[in-house]
Design a protein around this motif. Structure first.
Motif, PDB file in Angstrom:
ATOM      1  N   THR A 154      31.845  12.871  27.255  1.00  0.00           N
ATOM      2  CA  THR A 154      30.333  12.046  27.194  1.00  0.00           C
ATOM      3  C   THR A 154      30.871  10.968  28.049  1.00  0.00           C
ATOM      4  O   THR A 154      32.203  10.668  27.777  1.00  0.00           O
ATOM      5  N   GLY A 155      29.616  10.415  28.270  1.00  0.00           N
ATOM      6  CA  GLY A 155      30.415   9.227  28.634  1.00  0.00           C
ATOM      7  C   GLY A 155      30.048   8.256  27.710  1.00  0.00           C
ATOM      8  O   GLY A 155      30.897   6.973  28.060  1.00  0.00           O
ATOM      9  N   MET A 156      29.320   7.868  26.581  1.00  0.00           N
ATOM     10  CA  MET A 156      29.968   6.830  25.415  1.00  0.00           C
ATOM     11  C   MET A 156      31.306   7.685  25.282  1.00  0.00           C
ATOM     12  O   MET A 156      31.955   6.295  24.948  1.00  0.00           O
ATOM     13  N   ALA A 157      32.175   8.953  25.076  1.00  0.00           N
ATOM     14  CA  ALA A 157      32.976   8.907  24.074  1.00  0.00           C
ATOM     15  C   ALA A 157      34.066   8.316  26.227  1.00  0.00           C
ATOM     16  O   ALA A 157      35.085   7.902  25.279  1.00  0.00           O
ATOM     17  N   VAL A 177      34.486  -1.646  34.857  1.00  0.00           N
ATOM     18  CA  VAL A 177      32.993  -1.242  35.324  1.00  0.00           C
ATOM     19  C   VAL A 177      32.342  -0.313  35.400  1.00  0.00           C
ATOM     20  O   VAL A 177      33.705   0.730  35.196  1.00  0.00           O
ATOM     21  N   ASP A 178      31.751   0.380  34.872  1.00  0.00           N
ATOM     22  CA  ASP A 178      30.585   1.516  34.619  1.00  0.00           C
ATOM     23  C   ASP A 178      30.191   1.693  35.516  1.00  0.00           C
ATOM     24  O   ASP A 178      29.189   0.787  36.351  1.00  0.00           O
ATOM     25  N   ASN A 179      30.417   2.720  36.447  1.00  0.00           N
ATOM     26  CA  ASN A 179      29.759   2.978  38.175  1.00  0.00           C
ATOM     27  C   ASN A 179      29.354   4.260  38.364  1.00  0.00           C
ATOM     28  O   ASN A 179      29.508   4.437  39.038  1.00  0.00           O
ATOM     29  N   HIS A 239      32.582   6.637  34.177  1.00  0.00           N
ATOM     30  CA  HIS A 239      32.027   7.143  34.335  1.00  0.00           C
ATOM     31  C   HIS A 239      30.706   8.250  33.451  1.00  0.00           C
ATOM     32  O   HIS A 239      31.544   8.754  33.370  1.00  0.00           O
ATOM     33  N   SER A 240      29.210   8.249  33.867  1.00  0.00           N
ATOM     34  CA  SER A 240      28.873   9.153  32.870  1.00  0.00           C
ATOM     35  C   SER A 240      28.642  10.116  34.026  1.00  0.00           C
ATOM     36  O   SER A 240      28.300  10.221  34.846  1.00  0.00           O
ATOM     37  N   ALA A 241      29.322  11.349  33.114  1.00  0.00           N
ATOM     38  CA  ALA A 241      29.522  12.257  34.788  1.00  0.00           C
ATOM     39  C   ALA A 241      28.092  13.202  34.659  1.00  0.00           C
ATOM     40  O   ALA A 241      28.068  13.775  35.771  1.00  0.00           O
ATOM     41  N   THR A 242      28.172  13.025  33.062  1.00  0.00           N
ATOM     42  CA  THR A 242      26.182  13.439  32.857  1.00  0.00           C
ATOM     43  C   THR A 242      25.111  13.558  34.296  1.00  0.00           C
ATOM     44  O   THR A 242      24.230  14.273  34.612  1.00  0.00           O
ATOM     45  N   LYS A 243      25.128  11.976  34.494  1.00  0.00           N
ATOM     46  CA  LYS A 243      24.509  11.847  35.885  1.00  0.00           C
ATOM     47  C   LYS A 243      24.392  12.149  36.778  1.00  0.00           C
ATOM     48  O   LYS A 243      24.681  13.145  36.990  1.00  0.00           O
ATOM     49  N   PHE A 244      24.481  11.130  37.872  1.00  0.00           N
ATOM     50  CA  PHE A 244      24.503  12.221  39.024  1.00  0.00           C
ATOM     51  C   PHE A 244      25.796  13.799  39.885  1.00  0.00           C
ATOM     52  O   PHE A 244      25.996  13.519  40.622  1.00  0.00           O
TER      53      PHE A 244
HETATM   54  C1  LIG Z   1      23.987   7.132  30.568  1.00  0.00           C
HETATM   55  C2  LIG Z   1      24.832   6.621  30.326  1.00  0.00           C
HETATM   56  C3  LIG Z   1      26.065   6.398  29.891  1.00  0.00           C
HETATM   57  C4  LIG Z   1      25.983   7.602  28.853  1.00  0.00           C
HETATM   58  O1  LIG Z   1      27.072   8.201  29.415  1.00  0.00           O
HETATM   59  P1  LIG Z   1      26.593   9.814  28.280  1.00  0.00           P
HETATM   60  O2  LIG Z   1      27.252  11.006  29.002  1.00  0.00           O
HETATM   61  O3  LIG Z   1      25.211   9.877  27.979  1.00  0.00           O
HETATM   62  O4  LIG Z   1      27.129   9.909  27.071  1.00  0.00           O
HETATM   63  C5  LIG Z   1      26.999   5.366  30.179  1.00  0.00           C
HETATM   64  N1  LIG Z   1      26.281   4.329  30.544  1.00  0.00           N
HETATM   65  C6  LIG Z   1      25.775   4.536  31.934  1.00  0.00           C
HETATM   66  C7  LIG Z   1      25.506   3.277  33.027  1.00  0.00           C
HETATM   67  C8  LIG Z   1      24.297   5.503  31.535  1.00  0.00           C
HETATM   68  O5  LIG Z   1      23.481   5.409  32.646  1.00  0.00           O
END
Ligand SMILES: *Cc1c(COP(=O)(O)O)cnc(C)c1O
Length: 389
Positions: A83-86, A180-182, A202-207
């Motif tokens: 996950t992004g948090m990981a 940087v969280d991109n 990156h949280s690859a979960t999103k875009f």
């Molecule tokens: C969603 C998000 C995360 C966390 O990602 P997960 O995949 O949900 O763990 C981190 N940073 C940003 C900016 C996010 O939008």
């Protein structure tokens, strides 16, 4: 001639199997076999990713996703996570230790905030926050034990930006890692390493997935930084699933065209909403009215797919707006092909105090729209009808 990133997002692939499959196969296997005891011993003697041993360590499908992200971010190396948090937690755990100090923008993702305030102190790691609208304050927060500067640009949900190269100047001379969280921009819109960031998350979960299906994360940067991160992930286990990597590596093939459409529609909708009587202000990085428009133009190719606006009627109007929507989904995810509306003050950020919400730019009437890939006229029409009194 080197290929364009749009092409690399499609054509970067691991070696195909003897079946000569055209599309990416998924290697759903937890471990790999050896032909001899000597080969097996050699695999375990080597800490690199060169030989697949076990899918917590490495896997060909995860490797393809990883390599594509590296190419798109112009990074030497990377490590994918579940996950992004990981990805964020592994980065903190790898580069910070007892007694260290981290400076972070106050406007960071809620769970990142929780790690900084609730978990890192358990290991004696302290933090200081700075307001993204006052980046000059950063230099004054640096202590001898400061090891990392952490930012999200654009921030979620406030859409604040920071000048990555300006922060990099401050960090370089003092040996501080700039992370940087991109997530909001994706590599199709912004490449923080080009502006001097040391690590990009990156949280690859999103875009990156873009269709709201799977969770994933990734960190990229110089080889010497990724190697200890890789060992941390390999030993502690927040690895990416091969199935998710397969979904995500296919997602990357359409990332550029999706981000262009997300951004074009978002800009059209942001312009159309400006001056609407029910709205106090509209915020979008590529609107000239954005307080950091100059920074957006400097480091972003377009404004991305997220817009925010503030309802003049505050909290009750926020709830009312969501209830009146006919097409847009009410959910906390973002970066989906389906447009999404959320009201942070009554949901994701309801547990913060009013002062804490103000600090991160969340007003009672703030609405966040993740502009999807539907026809922009249909998205705008739904928003406009929901704004009617
Ligand atoms: C969603 C998000 C995360 C966390 O990602 P997960 O995949 O949900 O763990 C981190 N940073 C940003 C900016 C996010 O939008």
């Amino acid at each position: 001639m080197s290929r364009h990133p749009e092409t690399n997002a499609i054509r970067t692939q691991t070696e195909r199997t003897g079946e000569k499959e055209h599309s990416t196969p998924v290697f759903l296997t937890s471990s790999f076999v050896y032909d001899s005891a000597e080969e097996m011993a050699a695999a375990f003697a080597d800490d690199s990713l060169d030989v697949n041993i076990y899918s917590r360590f490495s896997n060909p499908t995860v490797d393809e996703f990883n390599r594509k992200i590296c190419v798109l971010e112009s990074a030497e190396d990377g490590i994918a996570t579940g996950t992004g948090m990981a990805a964020i937690f592994s980065t903190f755990m790898t580069f910070l230790q007892q007694g260290d100090h981290i400076i972070s923008a106050s406007a960071v993702f809620g769970s990142t905030h929780t790690i900084l305030t609730k978990y890192l102190p358990k290991w004696g790691i302290t933090h200081s926050y700075f307001n993204m609208n006052e980046p000059d304050a950063v230099a004054g927060l640096i202590r001898p034990e400061t090891k990392m500067l952490y930012v999200e640009t654009p921030s979620n949900p406030g859409l604040d930006l920071v000048d990555i190269s300006a922060l990099s100047e401050i960090c370089k001379s003092r040996g501080i890692l700039l992370v940087v969280d991109n997530c909001f921009a994706t590599p199709a819109v912004q490449q923080p390493l080009q502006f001097g960031a040391d690590l990009v998350i990156h949280s690859a979960t999103k875009f990156i997935d873009g269709q709201g299906r799977v969770l994933g994360g990734v960190v990229v940067g110089r080889k010497e930084l990724i190697q200890p991160l890789y060992l941390f992930v390999r030993n502690t286990g927040p690895s990416m699933s091969p199935f998710n990597a397969w979904v995500l590596t296919k997602s990357l093939e359409t990332l550029f065209i999706r981000m262009e459409r997300h951004a074009a529609s978002a800009l059209t909708i942001a312009h159309a909403l400006q001056g609407h009587p029910a709205i106090r202000w509209v915020k979008y990085p590529f609107l000239a009215s954005h307080p950091q428009f100059a920074i957006a133009r400097k480091q972003m190719k377009n404004g991305g797919g997220i817009i925010t606006f503030d309802l003049a009627g505050g909290l009750p109007s926020g709830r009312n707006f969501l209830n009146k929507l006919k097409m847009l989904s009410m959910t906390n995810n973002l970066g989906d092909s389906r447009s999404i509306a959320s009201h942070p003050a009554s949901t994701t950020h309801s547990k913060l105090t009013e002062a804490e919400r103000q600090e991160v730019g969340i007003t009672p009437g703030l609405i966040r729209i993740s502009v999807g890939l539907e026809h922009p006229d249909d998205i705008l029409q739904d928003i406009l009808q929901a704004l009617e009194p």
